[in-house]
Write a protein that holds these residues in place. Sequence first.
Motif, PDB file in Angstrom:
ATOM      1  N   THR A 140      46.325  49.653  48.599  1.00 39.26           N
ATOM      2  CA  THR A 140      44.833  49.113  48.455  1.00 39.26           C
ATOM      3  C   THR A 140      44.848  47.547  48.690  1.00 39.26           C
ATOM      4  O   THR A 140      44.158  47.152  49.595  1.00 39.26           O
ATOM      5  CB  THR A 140      44.109  49.551  47.217  1.00 39.26           C
ATOM      6  OG1 THR A 140      44.054  50.888  47.086  1.00 39.26           O
ATOM      7  CG2 THR A 140      42.573  49.150  47.237  1.00 39.26           C
ATOM      8  N   ARG A 165      42.840  43.676  36.672  1.00 38.41           N
ATOM      9  CA  ARG A 165      44.086  43.236  36.809  1.00 38.41           C
ATOM     10  C   ARG A 165      44.962  44.410  36.727  1.00 38.41           C
ATOM     11  O   ARG A 165      46.188  44.518  36.091  1.00 38.41           O
ATOM     12  CB  ARG A 165      44.269  42.297  35.541  1.00 38.41           C
ATOM     13  CG  ARG A 165      43.993  43.038  34.283  1.00 38.41           C
ATOM     14  CD  ARG A 165      44.412  41.971  33.127  1.00 38.41           C
ATOM     15  NE  ARG A 165      43.704  42.364  31.906  1.00 38.41           N
ATOM     16  CZ  ARG A 165      43.894  41.884  30.634  1.00 38.41           C
ATOM     17  NH1 ARG A 165      44.813  40.814  30.460  1.00 38.41           N
ATOM     18  NH2 ARG A 165      43.560  42.516  29.500  1.00 38.41           N
ATOM     19  N   SER A 166      44.498  45.543  37.234  1.00 36.67           N
ATOM     20  CA  SER A 166      45.416  46.823  37.304  1.00 36.67           C
ATOM     21  C   SER A 166      46.523  46.610  38.014  1.00 36.67           C
ATOM     22  O   SER A 166      46.633  45.767  39.149  1.00 36.67           O
ATOM     23  CB  SER A 166      44.600  48.089  37.694  1.00 36.67           C
ATOM     24  OG  SER A 166      44.437  47.821  39.283  1.00 36.67           O
ATOM     25  N   HIS A 192      39.497  39.783  33.699  1.00 36.57           N
ATOM     26  CA  HIS A 192      39.556  40.955  33.308  1.00 36.57           C
ATOM     27  C   HIS A 192      38.573  41.152  32.026  1.00 36.57           C
ATOM     28  O   HIS A 192      37.576  40.145  31.795  1.00 36.57           O
ATOM     29  CB  HIS A 192      40.838  41.047  32.743  1.00 36.57           C
ATOM     30  CG  HIS A 192      41.566  39.981  31.937  1.00 36.57           C
ATOM     31  ND1 HIS A 192      41.215  39.569  30.640  1.00 36.57           N
ATOM     32  CD2 HIS A 192      42.338  38.993  32.342  1.00 36.57           C
ATOM     33  CE1 HIS A 192      41.734  38.614  30.248  1.00 36.57           C
ATOM     34  NE2 HIS A 192      42.376  38.144  31.303  1.00 36.57           N
ATOM     35  N   SER A 193      38.606  42.155  31.253  1.00 42.17           N
ATOM     36  CA  SER A 193      37.547  42.307  30.261  1.00 42.17           C
ATOM     37  C   SER A 193      37.424  41.391  29.174  1.00 42.17           C
ATOM     38  O   SER A 193      36.393  41.539  28.251  1.00 42.17           O
ATOM     39  CB  SER A 193      37.564  43.874  29.825  1.00 42.17           C
ATOM     40  OG  SER A 193      38.894  44.010  28.794  1.00 42.17           O
ATOM     41  N   ILE A 212      36.872  46.946  39.381  1.00 45.57           N
ATOM     42  CA  ILE A 212      36.679  47.130  37.910  1.00 45.57           C
ATOM     43  C   ILE A 212      36.404  48.505  37.698  1.00 45.57           C
ATOM     44  O   ILE A 212      36.933  49.247  36.751  1.00 45.57           O
ATOM     45  CB  ILE A 212      35.311  46.289  37.584  1.00 45.57           C
ATOM     46  CG1 ILE A 212      35.265  44.968  38.402  1.00 45.57           C
ATOM     47  CG2 ILE A 212      35.099  46.344  36.016  1.00 45.57           C
ATOM     48  CD1 ILE A 212      33.782  44.395  38.617  1.00 45.57           C
ATOM     49  N   GLY A 213      35.700  49.359  38.635  1.00 46.29           N
ATOM     50  CA  GLY A 213      35.226  50.677  38.314  1.00 46.29           C
ATOM     51  C   GLY A 213      34.235  50.757  37.493  1.00 46.29           C
ATOM     52  O   GLY A 213      33.762  51.769  36.964  1.00 46.29           O
ATOM     53  N   VAL A 232      36.240  46.887  45.737  1.00 48.26           N
ATOM     54  CA  VAL A 232      37.155  48.001  45.825  1.00 48.26           C
ATOM     55  C   VAL A 232      36.614  49.264  45.207  1.00 48.26           C
ATOM     56  O   VAL A 232      37.147  50.313  45.337  1.00 48.26           O
ATOM     57  CB  VAL A 232      38.463  47.622  45.187  1.00 48.26           C
ATOM     58  CG1 VAL A 232      39.521  48.584  45.190  1.00 48.26           C
ATOM     59  CG2 VAL A 232      38.901  46.400  45.935  1.00 48.26           C
ATOM     60  N   ILE A 234      35.185  52.490  43.531  1.00 47.18           N
ATOM     61  CA  ILE A 234      34.617  53.852  44.149  1.00 47.18           C
ATOM     62  C   ILE A 234      34.285  54.750  42.645  1.00 47.18           C
ATOM     63  O   ILE A 234      35.291  55.082  42.122  1.00 47.18           O
ATOM     64  CB  ILE A 234      35.598  54.741  44.629  1.00 47.18           C
ATOM     65  CG1 ILE A 234      36.203  54.018  46.129  1.00 47.18           C
ATOM     66  CG2 ILE A 234      34.996  56.000  45.431  1.00 47.18           C
ATOM     67  CD1 ILE A 234      37.228  54.561  47.010  1.00 47.18           C
ATOM     68  N   THR A 275      42.825  51.732  52.805  1.00 44.50           N
ATOM     69  CA  THR A 275      43.858  51.990  51.631  1.00 44.50           C
ATOM     70  C   THR A 275      44.661  53.273  52.631  1.00 44.50           C
ATOM     71  O   THR A 275      45.912  53.025  52.374  1.00 44.50           O
ATOM     72  CB  THR A 275      43.521  52.614  50.506  1.00 44.50           C
ATOM     73  OG1 THR A 275      42.588  51.647  50.077  1.00 44.50           O
ATOM     74  CG2 THR A 275      44.287  53.240  49.432  1.00 44.50           C
TER      75      THR A 275
END
Length: 291
Positions: A140, A165-166, A192-193, A212-213, A232, A234, A275
């Motif tokens: 990705t 930050r994954s 991040h969170s 983030i998602g 990014v 989805i 990706t």
Amino acid sequence: MQILDGQLVSKATKDELRIKVAQLVTEGKKVPHLAAVLVGNNGASETYVGAKVKACQEIGFKSTLIRLEDDITENKLLSVIESLNEDLDIDGILVQLPLPKHISDEKVINTILPSKDVDGFHPVNVGKMVQGLDTFVPATPYGIMLLLEHYKINTKGMNAVVIGRSNIVGRPVSILLSQSSNPGNCTVTVTHSHTKNLKELCLNADLIVAAIGIPEFVKADMVKEGAVVIDVGITRVPDASKKSGFALKGDVAYADVAPKCSFITPVPGGVGPMTIAALMKNTFKACELKN
Ligand SMILES: NC(=O)c1ccc[n+]([C@@H]2O[C@H](COP(=O)([O-])OP(=O)(O)OC[C@H]3O[C@@H](n4cnc5c(N)ncnc54)[C@H](OP(=O)(O)O)[C@@H]3O)[C@@H](O)[C@H]2O)c1
């Protein structure tokens, strides 16, 4: 505002690879072979793996899909990976994440031979990426860099804010954007969170990568005029009007944010197809290096 068309750039990337594969066939050489391991029946994972196998077919790669039950033991999965490591015909191995809770992602990733780790998640490959050495870059982040490169976006000196930050997206993309390269040479803030002043940080960003998602998390009042926005995210959200029963939503409130941007990726059709294209490039590279 210009749309960063991941569908178009992905197709161009796959077309280039198809020509290279045809050349290998003409020369009687081995074609790249990707093994995809899918554990369980997660709908989204099925879709992603299906798209990867389809891309292999389009390009002329060999592919092997290994489906395993979601109650498979960790040891059994590790032994499947070990046999793929030893199989001389297999160039690249990907294990679709997420895995069932009783299986350690870390153990699985660490078992894949670094030379076949086309997802670029093995610590050896991550270490090389951090040092700016040639390696398999996670698909990705690699796809995002290919997209920026294709549209000749000059990121030098940009303030970039990465949201998330994954290990698979946020962290690696922040490293790539900060490297002395083109695209790259950004001043990167990873958020991040627990980030306190996200809105102010984003308003100062020339480039935002949202990973983030959370659907439509990035709102228009967080984005400055002329920013480049890479979405990014989805997420499947219920949508009775769709045959599938769901719609795909990005992390950016596209309709409101897009008019403010210089460039923006749509969802779907932005980072997702890139990706796949990046994974195909990594698989070709794995085969090239091996042979
Ligand atoms: N297009 C593609 O090909 C592709 C590929 C991979 C992933 N994705 C999608 O991208 C999204 C992110 O994936 P991921 O695997 O990176 O997700 P993840 O592992 O769940 O990471 C999400 C990140 O977002 C951060 N976050 C959560 N809430 C936040 C908030 N309020 N403010 C700032 N940061 C916040 C989290 O912070 P903490 O670390 O503090 O928890 C975490 O670092 C998902 O929608 C996923 O489906 C798309």
